[in-house]
Write a protein that holds these residues in place. Structure first.
Motif, PDB file in Angstrom:
ATOM      1  N   ASN A   1       0.803  -1.229   0.000  1.00 14.41           N
ATOM      2  CA  ASN A   1       0.000   0.000   0.000  1.00 14.41           C
ATOM      3  C   ASN A   1       0.828   1.268   0.000  1.00 14.41           C
ATOM      4  O   ASN A   1       0.504   2.228   0.689  1.00 14.41           O
ATOM      5  CB  ASN A   1      -0.969   0.027   1.184  1.00 14.41           C
ATOM      6  N   LEU A   2       1.888   1.279  -0.793  1.00 17.79           N
ATOM      7  CA  LEU A   2       2.609   2.543  -0.982  1.00 17.79           C
ATOM      8  C   LEU A   2       1.720   3.462  -1.809  1.00 17.79           C
ATOM      9  O   LEU A   2       0.830   3.002  -2.517  1.00 17.79           O
ATOM     10  CB  LEU A   2       3.925   2.297  -1.708  1.00 17.79           C
ATOM     11  N   PHE A   3       1.974   4.767  -1.706  1.00 15.56           N
ATOM     12  CA  PHE A   3       1.170   5.711  -2.482  1.00 15.56           C
ATOM     13  C   PHE A   3       1.776   5.821  -3.884  1.00 15.56           C
ATOM     14  O   PHE A   3       2.863   6.377  -4.043  1.00 15.56           O
ATOM     15  CB  PHE A   3       1.139   7.070  -1.791  1.00 15.56           C
ATOM     16  N   PRO A   4       1.103   5.273  -4.904  1.00 13.80           N
ATOM     17  CA  PRO A   4       1.736   5.138  -6.218  1.00 13.80           C
ATOM     18  C   PRO A   4       2.011   6.469  -6.921  1.00 13.80           C
ATOM     19  O   PRO A   4       2.820   6.529  -7.824  1.00 13.80           O
ATOM     20  CB  PRO A   4       0.713   4.324  -7.024  1.00 13.80           C
ATOM     21  N   HIS A   5       1.305   7.526  -6.502  1.00 22.06           N
ATOM     22  CA  HIS A   5       1.470   8.818  -7.196  1.00 22.06           C
ATOM     23  C   HIS A   5       2.578   9.647  -6.572  1.00 22.06           C
ATOM     24  O   HIS A   5       2.807  10.770  -6.987  1.00 22.06           O
ATOM     25  CB  HIS A   5       0.160   9.587  -7.181  1.00 22.06           C
ATOM     26  N   LYS A   6       3.256   9.099  -5.565  1.00 21.58           N
ATOM     27  CA  LYS A   6       4.318   9.864  -4.918  1.00 21.58           C
ATOM     28  C   LYS A   6       5.626   9.090  -4.980  1.00 21.58           C
ATOM     29  O   LYS A   6       5.641   7.871  -4.888  1.00 21.58           O
ATOM     30  CB  LYS A   6       3.944  10.146  -3.463  1.00 21.58           C
TER      31      LYS A   6
ATOM     32  N   LEU B   1       5.502  12.541   3.516  1.00 28.22           N
ATOM     33  CA  LEU B   1       4.144  13.096   3.585  1.00 28.22           C
ATOM     34  C   LEU B   1       3.525  13.096   4.992  1.00 28.22           C
ATOM     35  O   LEU B   1       3.147  14.148   5.512  1.00 28.22           O
ATOM     36  CB  LEU B   1       3.224  12.331   2.619  1.00 28.22           C
TER      37      LEU B   1
ATOM     38  N   THR C   1       2.371  16.135   7.433  1.00 28.79           N
ATOM     39  CA  THR C   1       0.959  16.430   7.693  1.00 28.79           C
ATOM     40  C   THR C   1       0.537  16.033   9.101  1.00 28.79           C
ATOM     41  O   THR C   1      -0.293  16.697   9.703  1.00 28.79           O
ATOM     42  CB  THR C   1       0.047  15.701   6.687  1.00 28.79           C
TER      43      THR C   1
ATOM     44  N   GLN D   1      -5.132   1.937   0.190  1.00 26.67           N
ATOM     45  CA  GLN D   1      -4.532   3.276   0.184  1.00 26.67           C
ATOM     46  C   GLN D   1      -5.012   4.093   1.379  1.00 26.67           C
ATOM     47  O   GLN D   1      -4.214   4.700   2.085  1.00 26.67           O
ATOM     48  CB  GLN D   1      -4.890   3.986  -1.123  1.00 26.67           C
TER      49      GLN D   1
ATOM     50  N   HIS E   1      -4.548  14.242   0.170  1.00 27.72           N
ATOM     51  CA  HIS E   1      -3.194  13.861  -0.250  1.00 27.72           C
ATOM     52  C   HIS E   1      -3.135  12.515  -0.953  1.00 27.72           C
ATOM     53  O   HIS E   1      -2.246  12.276  -1.763  1.00 27.72           O
ATOM     54  CB  HIS E   1      -2.264  13.812   0.960  1.00 27.72           C
ATOM     55  N   ILE E   2      -4.043  11.606  -0.625  1.00 30.11           N
ATOM     56  CA  ILE E   2      -3.911  10.245  -1.132  1.00 30.11           C
ATOM     57  C   ILE E   2      -4.991   9.901  -2.146  1.00 30.11           C
ATOM     58  O   ILE E   2      -4.689   9.549  -3.288  1.00 30.11           O
ATOM     59  CB  ILE E   2      -3.945   9.214   0.029  1.00 30.11           C
TER      60      ILE E   2
ATOM     61  N   PRO F   1      -5.836  12.860  -5.450  1.00 34.74           N
ATOM     62  CA  PRO F   1      -4.858  12.956  -6.543  1.00 34.74           C
ATOM     63  C   PRO F   1      -4.890  11.725  -7.455  1.00 34.74           C
ATOM     64  O   PRO F   1      -4.811  11.843  -8.680  1.00 34.74           O
ATOM     65  CB  PRO F   1      -3.516  13.052  -5.813  1.00 34.74           C
ATOM     66  N   GLN F   2      -5.043  10.544  -6.853  1.00 27.64           N
ATOM     67  CA  GLN F   2      -5.084   9.330  -7.671  1.00 27.64           C
ATOM     68  C   GLN F   2      -6.397   9.225  -8.426  1.00 27.64           C
ATOM     69  O   GLN F   2      -6.432   8.819  -9.596  1.00 27.64           O
ATOM     70  CB  GLN F   2      -4.915   8.101  -6.789  1.00 27.64           C
TER      71      GLN F   2
END
Lengths: 244, 320
Positions: free
Chosen positions: A91-96, A104, A108, B220, B237-238, B241-242
């Motif tokens: 579950n890594l954030f794929p867009h980062k 992140l 935050t 996610q 943030h999560i 955007p996706q």
């Protein structure tokens, strides 16, 4: 550190009630490594997910560092930042990018400034052995590398407890070792860990205590020596015979 | 040349033959009804060379005229001694030195390029669609988030909005906005038109956004929440955007639809591209040419828009 009292979690669907976790009372003290094993569907993952409030409990109490998760006034976000979690599917954030994945939440949630968060991220990436990948996107990494980033991401929050939900089950066999090595190091450093796994070798080598769950119930618990050499319960014996 | 590329060429040839046949049959059909094509009359409705007359603002006489290059500078003086300088084109100069003039007499003229009705209509359509897209996106985002919210009131209100808007024709909505809301709230036709389009698009955007949010794996959110992020931080943030990246193609389709649907606001007398076209037809009777031109202009707008979104999509694809 973590104490559960008669923890119950039921799922209701299509008129049926499933007891995923059925009255489990466990006490995990600081610095202890507890490994939970059991057949699939035994409720061990659900139990683990209850510990950081990803599943709301049906009945009973969970005390994390003295704070009761069953209490409706508890701010779960505050508890969760002290409890790191590593998932089976990473579950890594794929867009980062890798480094942003780790930065992140520090910014935050922990309100760290960027240089501080990046320094921490780099230090942790070095610790899990993938410093060179910090500018890559997660999709370019192998499963083992992704899982190590996920561990680094959880550690960046300086958690008091780490939960691992079958961290090596989605990995190719040759990558299991690199993730387990990172986890062994963590255990050696005195991190409090609760690990759901099928890696009996890891349980034997690292665990202070092994819990065996079946059908939502805690069937047996004990030290690895006791557990793997002279289990008491028939159900445990049967399970060990099948997996070893 | 190998056989497969030879094959492709023969198929291309067939495509061209079919297109040519369609075009020539259309041409023959219009020949049969004796329609005279006057394409040469179209450009002036985009831009025309307007003649602007300069008049004397008072009773007086011409003091001096000085011509340098393309400009004649005329100095006028009133009976009271007031001076005025006017510049006109030399060849359109209509006065001479010391000539007596009365207020409103023409001194000469300048020629200037002006945008014609089709250009103005195109700009109006562009502005209507841009404003309606912007507000539609905001309305859609908010409604989409309400649609997946845990709060039952927010959820049912958004479902009601989406169902009402999707279940009624846009034309009827435009009439309601103009005649009912326009009268009750005293809003102008442009505001009524843009609001109707924005609220119409918002309902569809909301469903697209909801689908996008729901397509992001639960893991996610779980990962974000397990790090201690709040529901809002997770969304900002999560998830969003996706989700936005995924819904870009359907959103593009929605905005292209919006550009085309904006032609309906011509019924409440907003002079958009469609209405300009109708107005030009009344003065030229070049019905066929104008409608083809209008169609081409819409096609131009929508293809620029789809290229733009394709570019954004490529930019966002770096993390795949």
């Amino acid at each position: 550190m973590i104490k559960t009292v008669d923890l119950k979690k039921t799922f209701t669907g299509r008129g049926q009630t499933v007891y995923a976790v059925d009255g489990v009372s466990v006490n995990v003290s600081s610095g202890e490594v507890v490994v939970i094993i059991g057949p699939s569907g035994s409720g061990k993952s659900t139990f683990l997910r209850c510990l950081n409030g990803l599943e709301t409990l049906t009945d009973g109490h969970i005390l994390v560092d003295g704070i009761d998760l069953a209490d409706r006034k508890t701010d779960l976000n505050k508890v969760r930042r002290e409890v790191g979690m590593v998932f089976q599917q990473f579950n890594l954030f794929p867009h980062k990018k890798v480094i942003e994945n780790i930065v992140l939440a520090q910014m935050t949630v922990r309100k760290r400034n960027r240089p501080e968060a990046e320094a921490k991220a780099r230090e942790l990436l070095k610790k899990v052995g993938i410093s060179e990948k910090e500018q890559e996107y997660p999709s370019r990494l192998s499963g083992g590398q992704q899982q190590r980033v996920a561990i680094a991401r959880a550690l960046a929050m300086d958690p008091k407890i780490m939960l691992f939900d079958e961290p090596t089950s989605a990995l190719d066999p040759e990558m299991v070792g690199e993730v387990l090595d990172v986890m062994k190091n963590l255990a050696r450093e005195g991190m409090t860990m609760v690990v759901v796994t099928h890696e009996m070798g890891f349980a034997r080598e690292v665990a202070d205590r092994v819990l065996f769950m079946d059908q939502g119930k805690l069937v047996e618990e004990g030290t690895p020596e006791h557990f793997f050499t002279e289990p008491r319960e028939d159900r445990t014996k049967l399970f060990l015979k099948q997996v070893l | 040349m190998n056989s497969s590329s030879k094959n492709i060429w023969s198929w291309r040839l067939l495509t061209f033959v079919i297109l040519f046949l369609i075009a020539s049959s259309l041409w023959i059909a219009t020949k049969k009804i004796d329609y005279t094509w006057r394409w040469n009359r179209i450009p002036q409705y985009f831009f025309y060379h307007a003649e602007i007359f300069e008049n004397i603002p008072f009773d007086g006489r011409v003091l001096s005229i000085k011509t340098t290059g393309d400009v004649s500078t005329v100095v006028l003086v009133s009976e009271g001694g007031e001076k005025e300088t006017v510049r006109v084109e030399p060849k359109n100069l209509r006065v001479s030195t010391d000539e007596d003039l009365f207020e409103g007499d023409s001194i000469g003229s300048n020629r200037e390029w002006k945008a014609g009705p089709l250009t103005m209509g195109l700009l109006m359509t562009l502005w209507l669609s841009a404003a309606a897209s912007f507000f539609g996106l905001i309305i859609g985002l908010v409604t989409g988030l309400c649609r997946v919210s845990k709060n039952p009131t927010l959820r049912s209100l958004s479902v009601l909005y989406i169902e009402v808007i999707r279940g009624t024709p846009l034309l009827v909505q435009i009439f309601i906005f103009y005649f009912f809301l326009g009268t009750v709230l005293d809003i102008s036709r442009n505001v009524a038109g843009i609001s109707a389009l924005a609220i119409f698009a918002g309902a569809y955007v909301a469903e697209i956004i909801r689908a996008g949010i729901q397509s992001i794996p639960k893991g996610q959110s779980e990962a974000a929440r397990s790090l201690g992020m709040s529901a809002t931080q997770n969304m900002v943030h999560i998830v969003m955007p996706q989700a936005l990246k995924r819904v870009l193609p359907p959103l593009a389709g929605q905005f292209i639809s919006l550009v085309k649907d904006s032609s309906l606001v011509s019924v409440i007398a907003i002079t958009d591209l469609t209405k300009s076209g109708r107005e030009v037809i009344t003065s030229t009777f070049a019905t066929f040419e104008i409608w083809f031109t209008v169609a081409l202009l819409y096609l131009l707008l929508t293809s620029v828009l789809s290229q733009l979104i394709a570019w954004v999509e490529r930019r966002l694809a770096v993390s795949d």
